[in-house]
Scaffold this motif. Structure first.
Motif, mmCIF file in Angstrom:
data_model
loop_
_atom_site.group_PDB
_atom_site.id
_atom_site.type_symbol
_atom_site.label_atom_id
_atom_site.label_comp_id
_atom_site.label_asym_id
_atom_site.label_seq_id
_atom_site.Cartn_x
_atom_site.Cartn_y
_atom_site.Cartn_z
ATOM 1 N N THR A 116 17.530 89.513 113.481
ATOM 2 C CA THR A 116 17.702 90.934 113.162
ATOM 3 C C THR A 116 18.937 91.146 112.294
ATOM 4 O O THR A 116 18.948 92.021 111.425
ATOM 5 C CB THR A 116 17.812 91.786 114.447
ATOM 6 O OG1 THR A 116 18.975 91.412 115.196
ATOM 7 C CG2 THR A 116 16.574 91.620 115.312
ATOM 8 N N LEU B 139 12.852 95.201 121.851
ATOM 9 C CA LEU B 139 12.160 94.334 120.905
ATOM 10 C C LEU B 139 11.872 92.974 121.536
ATOM 11 O O LEU B 139 10.781 92.420 121.372
ATOM 12 C CB LEU B 139 13.011 94.151 119.640
ATOM 13 C CG LEU B 139 13.367 95.421 118.871
ATOM 14 C CD1 LEU B 139 14.248 95.087 117.667
ATOM 15 C CD2 LEU B 139 12.109 96.152 118.423
ATOM 16 N N TYR C 138 8.741 91.057 119.740
ATOM 17 C CA TYR C 138 8.957 91.389 118.332
ATOM 18 C C TYR C 138 9.100 90.118 117.498
ATOM 19 O O TYR C 138 9.862 89.215 117.832
ATOM 20 C CB TYR C 138 10.209 92.249 118.216
ATOM 21 C CG TYR C 138 10.633 92.620 116.824
ATOM 22 C CD1 TYR C 138 9.835 93.437 116.032
ATOM 23 C CD2 TYR C 138 11.852 92.169 116.311
ATOM 24 C CE1 TYR C 138 10.244 93.812 114.747
ATOM 25 C CE2 TYR C 138 12.269 92.542 115.033
ATOM 26 C CZ TYR C 138 11.448 93.348 114.260
ATOM 27 O OH TYR C 138 11.863 93.714 112.997
ATOM 28 N N GLU D 72 2.525 89.448 117.527
ATOM 29 C CA GLU D 72 2.244 90.755 116.924
ATOM 30 C C GLU D 72 1.334 91.609 117.795
ATOM 31 O O GLU D 72 1.548 92.821 117.937
ATOM 32 C CB GLU D 72 1.618 90.569 115.544
ATOM 33 C CG GLU D 72 1.450 91.872 114.782
ATOM 34 C CD GLU D 72 0.915 91.669 113.384
ATOM 35 O OE1 GLU D 72 0.673 92.668 112.685
ATOM 36 O OE2 GLU D 72 0.727 90.497 112.988
ATOM 37 N N ASN E 146 2.478 95.215 119.355
ATOM 38 C CA ASN E 146 1.787 96.465 119.037
ATOM 39 C C ASN E 146 1.325 97.206 120.290
ATOM 40 O O ASN E 146 1.194 98.433 120.286
ATOM 41 C CB ASN E 146 0.590 96.201 118.123
ATOM 42 C CG ASN E 146 1.027 95.790 116.722
ATOM 43 O OD1 ASN E 146 2.110 96.146 116.275
ATOM 44 N ND2 ASN E 146 0.192 95.026 116.038
ATOM 45 N N TYR F 116 5.228 98.129 122.314
ATOM 46 C CA TYR F 116 6.308 98.855 121.645
ATOM 47 C C TYR F 116 5.754 100.086 120.948
ATOM 48 O O TYR F 116 4.729 100.011 120.297
ATOM 49 C CB TYR F 116 6.998 97.943 120.629
ATOM 50 C CG TYR F 116 8.250 98.548 120.029
ATOM 51 C CD1 TYR F 116 9.480 98.378 120.648
ATOM 52 C CD2 TYR F 116 8.189 99.298 118.852
ATOM 53 C CE1 TYR F 116 10.627 98.937 120.104
ATOM 54 C CE2 TYR F 116 9.334 99.858 118.311
ATOM 55 C CZ TYR F 116 10.545 99.679 118.936
ATOM 56 O OH TYR F 116 11.682 100.239 118.400
ATOM 57 N N CYS G 96 16.937 99.562 116.795
ATOM 58 C CA CYS G 96 15.478 99.473 116.837
ATOM 59 C C CYS G 96 14.842 100.351 115.759
ATOM 60 O O CYS G 96 13.822 99.971 115.162
ATOM 61 C CB CYS G 96 14.954 99.847 118.223
ATOM 62 S SG CYS G 96 15.337 98.611 119.479
ATOM 63 N N TYR G 97 15.441 101.497 115.501
ATOM 64 C CA TYR G 97 14.908 102.338 114.425
ATOM 65 C C TYR G 97 15.104 101.655 113.070
ATOM 66 O O TYR G 97 14.209 101.657 112.229
ATOM 67 C CB TYR G 97 15.565 103.715 114.415
ATOM 68 C CG TYR G 97 15.120 104.530 113.225
ATOM 69 C CD1 TYR G 97 13.852 105.104 113.188
ATOM 70 C CD2 TYR G 97 15.945 104.679 112.106
ATOM 71 C CE1 TYR G 97 13.416 105.813 112.078
ATOM 72 C CE2 TYR G 97 15.518 105.385 110.997
ATOM 73 C CZ TYR G 97 14.257 105.950 110.986
ATOM 74 O OH TYR G 97 13.814 106.638 109.887
ATOM 75 N N THR H 295 12.370 98.923 112.974
ATOM 76 C CA THR H 295 10.941 99.232 113.153
ATOM 77 C C THR H 295 10.527 100.602 112.626
ATOM 78 O O THR H 295 9.336 100.912 112.602
ATOM 79 C CB THR H 295 10.558 99.162 114.640
ATOM 80 O OG1 THR H 295 11.172 100.263 115.343
ATOM 81 C CG2 THR H 295 10.979 97.846 115.277
ATOM 82 N N ASN H 296 11.506 101.436 112.269
ATOM 83 C CA ASN H 296 11.223 102.826 111.871
ATOM 84 C C ASN H 296 10.596 103.642 112.995
ATOM 85 O O ASN H 296 9.925 104.640 112.747
ATOM 86 C CB ASN H 296 10.316 102.880 110.634
ATOM 87 C CG ASN H 296 11.050 102.450 109.380
ATOM 88 O OD1 ASN H 296 12.204 102.828 109.173
ATOM 89 N ND2 ASN H 296 10.401 101.648 108.561
ATOM 90 N N LYS H 297 10.815 103.206 114.231
ATOM 91 C CA LYS H 297 10.301 103.925 115.398
ATOM 92 C C LYS H 297 11.392 104.033 116.446
ATOM 93 O O LYS H 297 12.287 103.182 116.519
ATOM 94 C CB LYS H 297 9.105 103.193 116.026
ATOM 95 C CG LYS H 297 7.855 103.161 115.181
ATOM 96 C CD LYS H 297 6.759 102.405 115.936
ATOM 97 C CE LYS H 297 5.477 102.318 115.133
ATOM 98 N NZ LYS H 297 4.428 101.546 115.874
#
Length: 775
Positions: A159, A471, A476, A480, A484, A487, A510-511, A514-516
């Motif tokens: 990361t 994650l 993560y 995958e 999905n 998360y 995490c944002y 992952t944009n979430k």
């Protein structure tokens, strides 16, 4: 017909809890099925931090409540993913290791010190896992993870590399919070403030242009050597005539400008302040705002640098004493006041921090604040009030997060530097990198072509590891499909004191990756405090070890205390007396169950008013409990169940129907109605209590109702009319009146008594007459 109890033991024995736990493990009743058709409820379980013995009883209570969350979700028909981890990185581990083995990190080779850390952690970890099992946690112990494992640290480094490539991580030299005891930079979120005794020293400066004295009051006279500016408030009439003049610094004989600035506080000291590099955060802001040239007065070892002249080489405290003596000898001290000063200290060591310019890595967060606030607003907080703590922290963020540390036991920063030109090189993700000892995975420098590199010796802040827990547990970048599904996680449970660290950093990281948002719900528990209401700490010596408590009273008593004592999000008092007191309810539940186990369980019956009344109260209990369980507020069901079971069901209904249950003066149908109602109430009490007191409810359930675990059942539904519950108060008052009359007349409860049953209670007449022996 004989009525012999199926529960033959006369008292609940907490030693049975261990056997029940082994049975759960053998049957695998909590095993997570990722291919389930049910909705998944995933918990971002906080990995506890083994930083010494004993493990805090308040922390143990916290984890017992997290288990209540998992059990509640299962009984709401969710498939529950409840991972268990241990947080094994960071400074507290190193401090514990130094204390345990009487060594210093500075005196041992890095590999040897890391080895000692691992050994110390293994002992503490084993004890923590044992406590979790003693408390009946239903998490995944078979696959528990460690944040110091190669697998976890590899993900942390991955990361870092990803965010480096996106331009979110950069290196800069800036003033940083530095803990001299810990020997490392610390983030703003790791700084606390305490009131400490201090001396406010009034010192004579000279104004260059007029040769008049200018009195400046300071708590940091040892920083005279780094003074670069004098400020006064623009509206302070006393000093308007000296705006933009110059002052001569005593002893060092340097001149600095006197500027009007709103940061000056006319009410503090003389109203004149010296701006040094760096006495406090105001100094940092003004140096940045006004472009002042910093003078580094304190080094990483906490010693005054050569710019200090007569105090060079001394510690901060030694230098303060010597400079005061020197100023006094020169007649430059007007007075010294003893004051209480709000002092920034390291959250862990409680040592006053210094602000030292250092080259560190930073993760961008300032420009992320607006989106972070939107994410926080979208989450469900339990309790709602604690959302504001995080929002307040976000509103206070003014600088990016310094993520590099000068320690050993943490995830290494995966960077090598060209030995010739200093260009940083970050490898591709994959292996777990140890730059301080591994060969670089590069042949030559991208910038100058040189083939020699130096690995970074620093590590990452432990929160860089901890903040990717959602994650890691959802696989993560490793699986995958599983990621999905899992998360974002459903819920993050955590303590109140790490909202601005673990909670904030997790949402941020995490944002960014992952944009979430990393979770939908945030559940926050208060502090466990001692009987006086003071926070427990090892330094105070008021920490209670949970192991002797669990051995003496059992997990269910401990868990019931944790649920019934701690209102959601509020601090709670830890007391062995209170744990002993709540154990009485387990005895009451056992006695109720043993009595009811005497009777068969009919399927179809015709209920009479007494039965309909208590079943109506049972419906209200179910609804009340759901109010708490839906918010994961266990204080509500714990106290509602106890109140119903003890003060209504046992004290009134059971007493009303005892004779009917035994068939004394009642028809067979009326007797069966009593049996049915007794068992219905008990089954419901057990089901509602199961998330809180899992052992005793499991034992009674399997003994009386099913070979299948109670923890595979769903919560009961409130399906009975509450019409007759309007009579509850009148019924209680009437029963209490009869008991008091008999007591006043010296009669036993079995003796006959003459009393008129109120008209509104006539529907209960037959049961009441037999209950009180009314003639």
């Amino acid at each position: 017909m004989s009525f012999n109890p199926k529960i033959v033991e006369k008292a609940w024995n907490p030693e049975i809890e261990r056997e029940i736990f082994y049975q759960w493990e053998k049957e695998g009743i909590y095993k997570f099925n990722i291919n389930t058709q049910r909705e998944i409820f995933s918990i971002d379980t906080p990995p506890p931090y083994p930083s010494g013995r004993p493990w805090h009883i308040g922390a143990a209570a916290h984890y017992s409540q997290i288990d209540m969350i998992a059990r509640t979700a299962r009984m709401m028909n969710y498939e529950v993913y409840f991972p268990i981890g241990i947080d094994r990185n960071g400074l507290p581990v190193e401090l514990y290791t130094e204390k345990k083995y009487k060594v210093s990190i500075r005196d041992l080779p890095r590999e040897k010190f890391i080895e000692l850390c691992k050994h110390a952690l293994d002992e503490l970890e084993a004890e923590m896992i044992e406590i979790m099992k003693m408390m009946g946690l239903s998490g995944d112990f078979e696959n528990y993870y460690r944040t110091d494992s190669e697998d976890y640290r590899r993900l942390t480094q991955t990361t870092f590399i990803e965010l480096w490539k996106r331009g979110l991580i950069y290196e800069a030299t800036r003033p940083n919070n530095y803990c001299l005891d810990c020997g490392t930079t610390i983030a703003d979120a790791e700084v606390s403030y305490i009131e400490q005794p201090s001396q406010l020293v009034y010192i004579k400066f000279k104004i260059k242009e007029s040769n008049e004295d200018l009195i400046i009051a300071t708590t940091r006279p040892e920083l005279l050597c780094s003074c670069q500016l004098i400020i006064v408030h623009p509206e302070d009439q006393r000093y308007k005539h000296i705006h933009n003049l110059h002052a001569i610094i005593p002893i060092y004989n340097r001149e600095v400008e006197i500027k009007p600035h709103p940061s000056a506080k006319p009410e503090f000291g003389s109203g004149v302040a010296m701006i040094c590099s760096y006495g406090d955060y105001t100094d940092v802001l003004l140096f940045r705002e006004l472009g002042l040239q910093e003078i580094i007065a304190i080094n990483e070892n906490g010693k005054i640098t050569d710019v200090g002249g007569i105090i060079a080489g001394l510690t901060v405290n030694e230098a303060r004493k010597k400079i005061i003596d020197e100023l006094r000898n020169r007649g430059l001290i007007v007075k010294i006041e003893e004051i209480k000063h709000r002092t920034p200290v390291c959250e862990r060591s409680r040592t006053p921090i210094e602000i030292i310019p250092m080259k560190e890595y930073y993760l961008k967060q300032v420009d992320q604040v607006p989106i972070l606030k939107k994410l926080v607003e979208s989450m469900i907080f339990h309790p709602e009030a604690h959302r504001q703590i995080l929002l307040d922290w976000l509103n206070s963020i003014k600088i990016d997060w310094a993520i590099s540390r000068r320690r050993y036991y943490a995830t290494e920063i995966p960077v090598w530097y060209c030995k010739k030109c200093g260009e940083p090189h970050v490898p591709e993700p994959g292996p777990y990198y140890l730059p301080w000892k591994d060969k670089p995975p590069f042949d030559k420098c991208n910038r100058c072509g040189n083939n020699e590199f130096i690995g970074d010796t620093r590590t990452l802040d432990t929160w860089v590891d901890s903040s990717i827990s959602p994650l890691y547990i959802s696989e993560y970048l490793r699986d995958e499909k599983k990621f999905n599904i899992l998360y974002p996680t459903t819920l993050r449970p955590q303590a109140k004191d790490i909202i601005r660290t673990w909670l904030h950093y997790t949402i941020l990281r995490c944002y960014q990756l992952t944009n979430k948002a990393p979770f939908k719900h945030v559940w926050i528990m208060g502090y466990g405090v001692d009987e006086k209401g003071e926070r427990m700490s090892k330094s105070k010596g008021n920490v209670i070890d949970p192991i002797p408590i669990l051995k003496k009273y059992g997990a269910d008593a401990f868990r019931l205390w944790a649920a019934s004592e701690a209102k959601l999000g509020s601090d709670f008092r830890c007391s062995e007396k209170k744990i002993a007191a709540v154990k009485k309810f387990l005895t009451k539940l056992w006695n109720i169950s043993r009595f009811i186990s005497c009777f068969p369980q009919p399927i179809e019956v015709n209920l009479i008013p007494s039965d309909k009344w208590i079943l109506g109260e049972l419906s209200k209990l179910i609804n009340d409990c759901f109010e708490g369980y839906r918010d994961f507020d266990f204080y509500i069901p714990a106290n509602k169940i106890r109140e119903f079971s003890w003060n209504l069901f046992a004290s009134h209904y059971i007493e009303m129907v005892k004779a009917r249950a035994y068939g004394l003066g009642f028809s067979s149908e009326e007797q069966k109605a009593a049996w049915y109602t007794l068992h219905t109430c008990l089954k419901t009490i057990l089901l509602l209590s199961a998330p809180i007191i899992p052992f005793i409810t499991e034992y009674i359930w399997r003994k009386l109702y099913s070979n299948e675990s109670i923890h595979k059942q769903l919560f009961p539904e409130a399906k009975w009319s509450i019409e007759l519950t309007s009579l509850t108060k009148s019924l209680i008052n009437f029963n209490s009146k009869v008991w008091n009359m008999k007591k006043e007349k010296g009669l036993s409860l079995k003796d006959k008594i003459q009393i008129e049953i109120p008209n509104e209670l006539k529907i209960f007449e037959k049961d009441l007459k037999v209950m009180h022996n009314i003639v």
